[in-house]
Scaffold this active site. Structure first.
Site, mmCIF file in Angstrom:
data_model
loop_
_atom_site.group_PDB
_atom_site.id
_atom_site.type_symbol
_atom_site.label_atom_id
_atom_site.label_comp_id
_atom_site.label_asym_id
_atom_site.label_seq_id
_atom_site.Cartn_x
_atom_site.Cartn_y
_atom_site.Cartn_z
ATOM 1 N N ASP A 1 -6.067 -46.673 -27.320
ATOM 2 C CA ASP A 1 -4.976 -45.530 -27.687
ATOM 3 C C ASP A 1 -3.768 -46.090 -28.439
ATOM 4 O OD1 ASP A 1 -6.435 -43.577 -26.873
ATOM 5 O OD2 ASP A 1 -5.282 -43.142 -25.108
ATOM 6 N N LYS B 1 -3.454 -41.586 -31.794
ATOM 7 C CA LYS B 1 -3.179 -40.263 -32.684
ATOM 8 C C LYS B 1 -1.795 -40.472 -33.424
ATOM 9 C CE LYS B 1 -5.723 -37.944 -29.122
ATOM 10 N NZ LYS B 1 -5.580 -37.047 -28.002
ATOM 11 N N MET C 1 5.994 -36.296 -22.263
ATOM 12 C CA MET C 1 6.015 -35.742 -23.704
ATOM 13 C C MET C 1 6.942 -34.497 -23.517
ATOM 14 S SD MET C 1 1.764 -35.332 -23.619
ATOM 15 C CE MET C 1 1.358 -35.697 -21.887
HETATM 16 N N1 SAH Z 1 -1.257 -42.000 -19.464
HETATM 17 C C1 SAH Z 1 0.062 -42.035 -19.734
HETATM 18 C C2 SAH Z 1 0.821 -40.805 -20.420
HETATM 19 C C3 SAH Z 1 0.219 -40.565 -21.602
HETATM 20 S S1 SAH Z 1 0.854 -38.929 -22.217
HETATM 21 C C4 SAH Z 1 0.763 -42.649 -18.617
HETATM 22 O O1 SAH Z 1 0.380 -42.872 -17.472
HETATM 23 O O2 SAH Z 1 1.962 -43.226 -18.903
HETATM 24 C C5 SAH Z 1 2.214 -39.787 -23.511
HETATM 25 C C6 SAH Z 1 3.555 -39.845 -22.922
HETATM 26 O O3 SAH Z 1 4.074 -40.613 -21.676
HETATM 27 C C7 SAH Z 1 4.633 -39.738 -23.855
HETATM 28 O O4 SAH Z 1 4.969 -38.517 -24.577
HETATM 29 C C8 SAH Z 1 5.990 -40.264 -23.248
HETATM 30 O O5 SAH Z 1 6.385 -39.062 -22.380
HETATM 31 C C9 SAH Z 1 5.304 -41.088 -22.139
HETATM 32 N N2 SAH Z 1 5.166 -42.523 -22.361
HETATM 33 C C10 SAH Z 1 4.157 -43.499 -22.432
HETATM 34 N N3 SAH Z 1 4.572 -44.605 -22.576
HETATM 35 C C11 SAH Z 1 5.912 -44.570 -22.408
HETATM 36 C C12 SAH Z 1 6.852 -45.516 -22.447
HETATM 37 N N4 SAH Z 1 6.695 -46.694 -22.666
HETATM 38 N N5 SAH Z 1 8.055 -45.263 -22.595
HETATM 39 C C13 SAH Z 1 8.345 -43.985 -22.252
HETATM 40 N N6 SAH Z 1 7.612 -42.822 -22.009
HETATM 41 C C14 SAH Z 1 6.286 -43.228 -22.376
#
Ligand code: SAH
Length: 255
Positions: A35, A56, A168
């Site tokens: 991803d 994406k 998000m």
């Molecule tokens: N499965 C992932 C979430 C995916 S949804 C998890 O458990 O973290 C994608 C959202 O995750 C982004 O829009 C943001 O809100 C958050 N996100 C993912 N990586 C991030 C990071 N390094 N710092 C801050 N927010 C993050």
């Protein structure tokens, strides 16, 4: 050979926050479907594997979910060891559940491997204790983004008394602010907005419920970011006072 797919959490970005089990799966992988929120540095654990980007972002059109499903199935049926590497935890807003189900229905063995989800990582990296004793008795993970347009029960979130961690949310700051205020959350409730949690370019913006939208705009907050809303997101000096004060109040209740 038995077809198998590992659905692996890559954590929030810092390669040192990867689990040992994730590293083992990567070392065994023939194919890694990655991803876009996954830090490429993690791929050092699978130098021989074929890497397929199914992200994406980065201006690419999103890879349709059905295509990702079929790709995993095809590689698994070829007897390859497939790792589907996802940001954070595969089952926190990561479609891990639906991918596992789809593959199992087709006879593919699936193993899920936890990752540290961005919300928990971001808070801890900024010294925000999400369930600080005497201040917050729980934490609620929510996404501001829904595919079907359904809405959250904002009033319950505003009044639930748990720390809110919102994923998000960058494009929805205005709605989040308005709905929580309308739902009865105090206007001065502390808010922390954490961008690129755990990466060298991590940034954090502290604000409160009233000011969060304006402050985020001035800060030029960008995705990926998480929002932490609740008393625990206060700056450290205020938090100490809050924890100290309320631990007295709560002693009678807990002890
Ligand atoms: N499965 C992932 C979430 C995916 S949804 C998890 O458990 O973290 C994608 C959202 O995750 C982004 O829009 C943001 O809100 C958050 N996100 C993912 N990586 C991030 C990071 N390094 N710092 C801050 N927010 C993050």
């Amino acid at each position: 050979m038995n077809a198998k797919v590992w659905l692996v959490g890559a954590g929030p970005g810092d390669p040192e926050l990867l689990t040992l089990k994730a590293v083992r799966a990567l070392k065994e992988a023939d194919v890694v479907l990655i991803d876009d929120l996954v830090n490429g540095a993690i791929l050092e654990h699978c130098p021989e594997a074929r890497i397929v980007a199914v992200g994406k972002r980065g201006g690419c059109r999103s890879t349709p979910q059905a295509f990702i499903h079929r790709l995993m199935l095809r590689y698994a049926r070829q007897g390859k060891c497939v790792v589907r590497l996802k940001g954070g935890d595969p089952c926190i807003f990561g479609r891990g559940g639906e991918e596992a189900q789809w593959l199992r229905e087709r006879g593919v063995e699936v193993e899920l491997v936890n990752g540290i989800t961005a919300g928990l990582a971001g808070a801890t990296q900024c010294d925000i204790p999400l369930t600080l004793r005497g201040v917050a008795r729980g934490v609620t993970l929510v996404t501001a983004h829904t595919q079907d347009g359904s809405s959250l029960n904002w009033q319950a979130l505003a009044q639930g008394g748990t720390t809110l961690v919102i994923y998000m949310g960058v494009a929805k700051l205005s709605e989040i602010r308005e709905q929580l205020l309308a739902g009865g959350m105090a206007a001065d409730t502390p808010v922390a907005m954490i961008e690129n949690a755990s990466l060298p370019h991590q940034r954090e913006c502290r604000s409160d419920l009233t000011g969060m939208e304006e402050d985020a705009y001035a800060f030029e907050l960008k995705s990926p970011a998480i929002l932490v809303i609740g008393a625990v997101a206060a700056r450290e000096e205020n938090l100490k006072i809050a924890a100290f004060g309320s631990s007295y109040r709560l002693n009678a209740e807990f002890v």
